[in-house]
Design a protein around this motif. Sequence first.
Motif, PDB file in Angstrom:
ATOM      1  N   SER A 211     -87.435  56.803  20.195  1.00 36.09           N
ATOM      2  CA  SER A 211     -86.346  56.244  20.235  1.00 36.09           C
ATOM      3  C   SER A 211     -86.393  54.536  19.457  1.00 36.09           C
ATOM      4  CB  SER A 211     -85.828  55.829  21.628  1.00 36.09           C
ATOM      5  OG  SER A 211     -85.621  57.094  22.157  1.00 36.09           O
ATOM      6  N   PHE A 212     -87.352  53.784  20.040  1.00 28.49           N
ATOM      7  CA  PHE A 212     -87.648  52.369  19.431  1.00 28.49           C
ATOM      8  C   PHE A 212     -87.673  52.595  17.722  1.00 28.49           C
ATOM      9  CE2 PHE A 212     -88.454  51.031  23.772  1.00 28.49           C
ATOM     10  CZ  PHE A 212     -87.599  50.074  23.801  1.00 28.49           C
ATOM     11  N   ILE A 213     -88.365  53.652  17.183  1.00 26.93           N
ATOM     12  CA  ILE A 213     -88.815  53.623  15.966  1.00 26.93           C
ATOM     13  C   ILE A 213     -87.309  54.036  15.080  1.00 26.93           C
ATOM     14  CG2 ILE A 213     -89.808  55.162  14.040  1.00 26.93           C
ATOM     15  CD1 ILE A 213     -92.394  55.534  16.096  1.00 26.93           C
ATOM     16  N   VAL A 214     -86.802  54.926  15.920  1.00 24.32           N
ATOM     17  CA  VAL A 214     -85.602  55.432  15.128  1.00 24.32           C
ATOM     18  C   VAL A 214     -84.310  54.272  15.255  1.00 24.32           C
ATOM     19  CG1 VAL A 214     -83.310  57.199  15.488  1.00 24.32           C
ATOM     20  CG2 VAL A 214     -85.932  57.864  15.749  1.00 24.32           C
ATOM     21  N   TRP A 215     -84.554  53.605  16.441  1.00 26.89           N
ATOM     22  CA  TRP A 215     -83.379  52.462  16.566  1.00 26.89           C
ATOM     23  C   TRP A 215     -83.796  51.521  15.378  1.00 26.89           C
ATOM     24  CZ3 TRP A 215     -83.830  52.108  22.473  1.00 26.89           C
ATOM     25  CH2 TRP A 215     -82.878  52.809  23.267  1.00 26.89           C
ATOM     26  N   ALA A 216     -85.143  51.032  15.367  1.00 28.26           N
ATOM     27  CA  ALA A 216     -85.292  49.969  14.767  1.00 28.26           C
ATOM     28  C   ALA A 216     -85.134  50.105  13.057  1.00 28.26           C
ATOM     29  CB  ALA A 216     -86.785  49.526  14.861  1.00 28.26           C
ATOM     30  N   SER A 217     -85.581  51.528  12.877  1.00 26.18           N
ATOM     31  CA  SER A 217     -85.156  51.557  11.286  1.00 26.18           C
ATOM     32  C   SER A 217     -84.141  51.919  11.084  1.00 26.18           C
ATOM     33  CB  SER A 217     -86.180  52.954  10.828  1.00 26.18           C
ATOM     34  OG  SER A 217     -85.919  54.144  11.735  1.00 26.18           O
TER      35      SER A 217
ATOM     36  N   ILE B 102     -70.882  45.999  16.219  1.00 30.41           N
ATOM     37  CA  ILE B 102     -71.756  46.006  17.262  1.00 30.41           C
ATOM     38  C   ILE B 102     -71.414  47.174  18.268  1.00 30.41           C
ATOM     39  CG2 ILE B 102     -72.734  44.958  19.368  1.00 30.41           C
ATOM     40  CD1 ILE B 102     -73.396  42.607  17.617  1.00 30.41           C
ATOM     41  N   PRO B 103     -70.215  47.209  18.584  1.00 33.03           N
ATOM     42  CA  PRO B 103     -69.692  48.162  19.561  1.00 33.03           C
ATOM     43  C   PRO B 103     -70.186  49.734  19.056  1.00 33.03           C
ATOM     44  CG  PRO B 103     -68.124  46.592  19.811  1.00 33.03           C
ATOM     45  CD  PRO B 103     -68.852  46.274  18.544  1.00 33.03           C
ATOM     46  N   GLY B 104     -69.703  50.004  17.913  1.00 28.79           N
ATOM     47  CA  GLY B 104     -69.867  51.230  17.201  1.00 28.79           C
ATOM     48  C   GLY B 104     -71.501  51.412  16.901  1.00 28.79           C
ATOM     49  N   LEU B 105     -72.041  50.358  16.478  1.00 27.46           N
ATOM     50  CA  LEU B 105     -73.522  50.526  16.365  1.00 27.46           C
ATOM     51  C   LEU B 105     -74.379  51.003  17.335  1.00 27.46           C
ATOM     52  CD1 LEU B 105     -75.624  49.536  14.033  1.00 27.46           C
ATOM     53  CD2 LEU B 105     -76.018  47.483  15.336  1.00 27.46           C
ATOM     54  N   LEU B 106     -73.929  50.414  18.655  1.00 27.37           N
ATOM     55  CA  LEU B 106     -74.528  50.802  20.277  1.00 27.37           C
ATOM     56  C   LEU B 106     -74.179  52.175  20.341  1.00 27.37           C
ATOM     57  CD1 LEU B 106     -74.082  47.512  22.378  1.00 27.37           C
ATOM     58  CD2 LEU B 106     -76.096  48.750  21.630  1.00 27.37           C
ATOM     59  N   LEU B 107     -72.914  52.763  20.129  1.00 24.27           N
ATOM     60  CA  LEU B 107     -72.711  53.949  20.500  1.00 24.27           C
ATOM     61  C   LEU B 107     -73.609  55.032  19.333  1.00 24.27           C
ATOM     62  CD1 LEU B 107     -68.794  53.699  20.628  1.00 24.27           C
ATOM     63  CD2 LEU B 107     -70.446  53.972  22.502  1.00 24.27           C
ATOM     64  N   ILE B 108     -73.640  54.477  18.376  1.00 21.76           N
ATOM     65  CA  ILE B 108     -74.505  55.517  17.349  1.00 21.76           C
ATOM     66  C   ILE B 108     -76.021  55.483  18.117  1.00 21.76           C
ATOM     67  CG2 ILE B 108     -75.506  55.601  15.221  1.00 21.76           C
ATOM     68  CD1 ILE B 108     -73.185  54.318  14.023  1.00 21.76           C
ATOM     69  N   GLN B 109     -76.352  54.230  18.304  1.00 24.02           N
ATOM     70  CA  GLN B 109     -77.776  54.228  19.003  1.00 24.02           C
ATOM     71  C   GLN B 109     -77.965  55.225  20.368  1.00 24.02           C
ATOM     72  OE1 GLN B 109     -79.959  53.031  16.800  1.00 24.02           O
ATOM     73  NE2 GLN B 109     -78.080  52.660  15.708  1.00 24.02           N
ATOM     74  N   ILE B 110     -76.925  55.096  21.170  1.00 21.55           N
ATOM     75  CA  ILE B 110     -76.846  56.302  22.277  1.00 21.55           C
ATOM     76  C   ILE B 110     -77.013  57.662  21.694  1.00 21.55           C
ATOM     77  CG2 ILE B 110     -75.390  56.890  24.143  1.00 21.55           C
ATOM     78  CD1 ILE B 110     -74.410  53.866  24.192  1.00 21.55           C
ATOM     79  N   THR B 111     -76.114  57.817  20.814  1.00 23.76           N
ATOM     80  CA  THR B 111     -76.094  59.260  20.337  1.00 23.76           C
ATOM     81  C   THR B 111     -77.574  59.614  19.756  1.00 23.76           C
ATOM     82  OG1 THR B 111     -73.718  58.903  19.641  1.00 23.76           O
ATOM     83  CG2 THR B 111     -74.869  60.805  18.539  1.00 23.76           C
ATOM     84  N   VAL B 112     -78.108  58.756  19.020  1.00 24.09           N
ATOM     85  CA  VAL B 112     -79.432  59.249  18.298  1.00 24.09           C
ATOM     86  C   VAL B 112     -80.603  59.335  19.518  1.00 24.09           C
ATOM     87  CG1 VAL B 112     -79.102  58.498  16.067  1.00 24.09           C
ATOM     88  CG2 VAL B 112     -79.823  56.878  17.493  1.00 24.09           C
TER      89      VAL B 112
ATOM     90  N   LEU C  63     -80.784  62.140  35.315  1.00 26.91           N
ATOM     91  CA  LEU C  63     -80.806  60.631  35.806  1.00 26.91           C
ATOM     92  C   LEU C  63     -81.592  59.724  34.811  1.00 26.91           C
ATOM     93  CD1 LEU C  63     -81.669  61.472  39.692  1.00 26.91           C
ATOM     94  CD2 LEU C  63     -79.377  60.811  38.671  1.00 26.91           C
ATOM     95  N   PHE C  64     -82.498  60.092  34.219  1.00 29.36           N
ATOM     96  CA  PHE C  64     -83.217  59.296  33.393  1.00 29.36           C
ATOM     97  C   PHE C  64     -82.351  58.989  31.986  1.00 29.36           C
ATOM     98  CE2 PHE C  64     -85.498  59.687  29.298  1.00 29.36           C
ATOM     99  CZ  PHE C  64     -86.034  58.090  29.077  1.00 29.36           C
ATOM    100  N   PHE C  65     -81.601  60.091  31.592  1.00 29.16           N
ATOM    101  CA  PHE C  65     -80.779  59.501  30.403  1.00 29.16           C
ATOM    102  C   PHE C  65     -79.645  58.703  30.672  1.00 29.16           C
ATOM    103  CE2 PHE C  65     -83.415  63.030  28.137  1.00 29.16           C
ATOM    104  CZ  PHE C  65     -83.319  62.433  26.939  1.00 29.16           C
TER     105      PHE C  65
END
Lengths: 242, 221
Positions: free
Chosen positions: B25-31, B146-156, B194-196
């Motif tokens: 996730s961190f790799i995908v988020w950061a890139s 930012i709000p849209g960006l966060l929603l995309i990060q949740i999806t990925v 529960l984790f997700f």
Amino acid sequence: MLKGENIRKSYGDVEILHGIDINIQPGTITTIIGPSGSGKSTLLRSLALLDPPTSGTVTIDDLTMTFPHDTPIPTELVWPRLTVVFQQLFLWPHLTLRQNAVLPLRSRDIDSPEDRVDQIIKDFGINGLADRFPNEVSLGQRQLGAIVRALALEPRYLLLDEITSALDVEYVAMILERLKTLREQGVALLLISHLIEFARHSGDQIVFLDGGTLVEQGTPAILDNPQSGRLERFLGLVLEAR
Amino acid sequence: MNFLQITQQYGDAMLGGLFVTLKLSFIVWASGIVIGSALGALGASFREIVGGPSKVVSVILAGMPALVFLFWMHYPLQGYLQIVINPFITGALTLSIINIFMVADLVRGAITDFPRQYIDAAKVSGMSHSDIFVRIQVPLLMRQIIPGLLLIQITVFQMTIFASMISVDEIFRVAQRVNSIIYKPVEIYTLLALFFIAVCVPLNLFAHWLRVRFTRDYSER
């Protein structure tokens, strides 16, 4: 002096302004009138160099620019000595009315920008609104906010596009007084207005545009005694619409 | 076997899966955020050279299920190129590409649609280009993005479970393995859910808070 000579402006193949000559002297108020689509706002934007003319010459004090212009326009020499209050206002929505006026001053390292802005806010009697955001006040109050922002810059040339469109009579009178004070201070003002009475009482010079052409200009007396049939018809239509 | 016993017995394995998921996730988020934002900004500035092609790729990716793209990257592409890439890298690369183009689309759209009039007003107020960018464009764009960006990060983030399909030992694959041993689907998949939820709900709430805090209703009366 703000001077436009043979100003032409085209968008694509369509020419909007067909060679307009206009001369705005310091300490005077020039009011442009004309029907919708006559090129009033286009002329204002051309003179303000926001949409530079396709051809022609614009002179602002000792700076003369002939268009088409090969080198970048030295806008840092033009703005905010010349500034504009737009018809749609364009107040920055993330800032309060006060912050809208303070930000450009702060950006130019002007001392105590808050004091300068607060004085104008006080003069306009809108202290209670100053800390509200643009969408939290009425259109008329936003117009005042936009005017405060422009006045805080202490421009030598102030171009105002339909600033009275949403103001009630009381505010129009107050702004008229303010504009006259600025005129006395040597500021050159160029107004676009659809209010013929406002034009009559504010203008030292009236300019009538129609179809991108300067049809007639002169003192406010031309509103009572138009020389051209087009101005006469326009005034007749305005009178009918009342 | 109850939740506690499963956690005690397979906790290490689950933590290992969790670590892989978070690393992915961190790799995908950061890139996605860094490269996607840069690509979006470039796309808005150079519309024909960068913006157009980037938009075409976004449309193609949006039309292809993420799992199909992942499989395509893992099997046919590597077969065609006659190379073998570590599944974790394939997963990270695939999800990063998806994230990059989703973020680029969001950023490019926000910049392209930015009302030029706000910039005109700043120009005639004598503000410098850098001040206009920092004090007018960035704050307004951030509020929009930012709000849209966060929603995309949740999806990925949720898409990372697809990596299990190409043998990446992320948390979903570990959960499947544990379940194949002890067959406790209710407990195991509830733990997984529960984790997700524990990760996604705070992120969602954060996005909501940002929207409320910074993205005020700008519509005028």
